[in-house]
Motif scaffolding. Structure first.
Motif, mmCIF file in Angstrom:
data_model
loop_
_atom_site.group_PDB
_atom_site.id
_atom_site.type_symbol
_atom_site.label_atom_id
_atom_site.label_comp_id
_atom_site.label_asym_id
_atom_site.label_seq_id
_atom_site.Cartn_x
_atom_site.Cartn_y
_atom_site.Cartn_z
ATOM 1 N N ASP A 61 34.019 0.305 -21.848
ATOM 2 C CA ASP A 61 35.423 -0.107 -21.887
ATOM 3 C C ASP A 61 35.925 -0.187 -20.450
ATOM 4 O O ASP A 61 36.179 0.828 -19.811
ATOM 5 C CB ASP A 61 36.245 0.897 -22.693
ATOM 6 N N ALA B 95 40.279 0.664 -19.294
ATOM 7 C CA ALA B 95 40.514 1.406 -20.541
ATOM 8 C C ALA B 95 41.970 1.756 -20.770
ATOM 9 O O ALA B 95 42.364 2.056 -21.906
ATOM 10 C CB ALA B 95 39.678 2.688 -20.538
ATOM 11 N N GLY C 82 43.349 4.416 -23.239
ATOM 12 C CA GLY C 82 42.170 4.695 -24.043
ATOM 13 C C GLY C 82 42.228 4.365 -25.514
ATOM 14 O O GLY C 82 41.404 4.870 -26.286
ATOM 15 N N SER D 218 38.877 2.914 -26.408
ATOM 16 C CA SER D 218 37.849 3.935 -26.177
ATOM 17 C C SER D 218 37.903 5.011 -27.255
ATOM 18 O O SER D 218 36.868 5.432 -27.793
ATOM 19 C CB SER D 218 38.035 4.586 -24.804
ATOM 20 N N VAL E 24 30.712 6.305 -25.253
ATOM 21 C CA VAL E 24 31.706 5.387 -24.695
ATOM 22 C C VAL E 24 31.841 5.687 -23.209
ATOM 23 O O VAL E 24 32.039 6.843 -22.822
ATOM 24 C CB VAL E 24 33.075 5.540 -25.381
ATOM 25 N N ALA F 203 34.206 4.754 -20.142
ATOM 26 C CA ALA F 203 35.527 4.176 -19.904
ATOM 27 C C ALA F 203 35.844 4.152 -18.409
ATOM 28 O O ALA F 203 35.924 5.209 -17.770
ATOM 29 C CB ALA F 203 36.590 4.969 -20.657
ATOM 30 N N ILE G 84 33.017 10.483 -24.900
ATOM 31 C CA ILE G 84 33.626 9.589 -23.920
ATOM 32 C C ILE G 84 33.395 10.105 -22.506
ATOM 33 O O ILE G 84 33.733 11.240 -22.175
ATOM 34 C CB ILE G 84 35.141 9.446 -24.161
#
Length: 250
Positions: A59, A62, A65, A68, A83, A85, A109
């Motif tokens: 992403d 982002a 988020g 994300s 993920v 970001a 993330i």
């Protein structure tokens, strides 16, 4: 009579699109989420339907988020994934990280405090002169408004090599006018890892031909589908097989 701090009137805790969020209503994007109850619903549905167990999602841009978080939530549901970001603005990144903890997806993330471009340098992230400096969704490296902060710009190819990135399945790129530069700094990574879906914000007719040409050179063709101004590109198997010697895509 005591004066009410502006932050009291603009910051609200809500639940939207299955996520627990803290929103700043001075930002148009966050205001849309608060009042409409959703943001880019077509993108939300695409991620829900597209993601598979083990996927790695990139992403870029982002913001706070939303995508994300939605992607991480879906990956958790299907059995795991990752993920990555990229977001250069410290305040937006802090919101993303806090929301990831709040929604119990922090382990899925990885946040990178940088913008992506075609070279490594320090840039000015500025507000749009038409909006409040707190309007994070329209900040850009190309604006002429108030300085938000100095931010690092790096190439995805450099980051991917340094961090031994060996898989990439879905890319979302929304960087307020820096899409071509970001793609130009990601050519080796995209060619090597061949993500099956690349979504790029496509709202400027003046750069559309150049944007599509860059993706075409990378072996990606417009699928004909657009999700909330995000055009979906899929790999052209014949082009990618010829350029890499591979005979299959995930």
């Amino acid at each position: 009579m005591a004066k009410i701090p502006a932050s009291w009137a603009t910051r609200v805790a809500v639940r939207r699109q299955g996520l627990r969020l803290e929103l700043d209503l001075r930002d148009n994007l966050q205001a849309v989420v608060y009042y409409a109850g959703r943001y880019e619903p077509a993108m939300f549905r695409f991620l829900r339907d597209e993601l598979r167990r083990g996927d790695v999602v990139l992403d870029v841009g982002a913001n706070i988020g939303l995508h994300s978080l939605s992607a991480a939530k879906r990956l958790r549901e299907v059995g795991g994934g990752r993920v990555i970001a990229f977001e250069p603005a410290a305040d937006s990144l802090e919101k993303l990280q806090s929301a990831a903890e709040r929604n119990k997806v922090a382990g899925l993330i990885e946040t990178i405090p940088a913008a992506l471009g075609d070279r490594t340098y320090q840039a000015d992230l500025r507000a749009d002169t038409r909006y409040d400096v707190a309007d994070a969704g329209v900040r850009s490296l190309h604006n002429e408004g108030q300085l938000v902060q100095r931010v690092p710009v790096i190439r995805l190819d450099d980051w991917a090599r340094e961090h031994a990135l060996e898989r990439l399945d879905v890319v979302k790129l929304d960087v307020e006018g820096s899409e071509i530069a970001a793609l130009s700094g990601a050519t080796r990574t995209l060619t090597r890892l061949q993500p099956r879906a690349v979504l790029v914000e496509d709202k400027r007719e003046d750069v559309r031909a150049r944007l599509y040409a860059v993706l075409d050179q990378l072996g990606y063709r417009h699928s004909g589908k657009v999700f909330d101004r995000n055009a979906l590109f899929r790999p052209d198997r014949s082009v990618l097989t010829a350029s890499t010697g591979r005979h299959s895509l995930r």
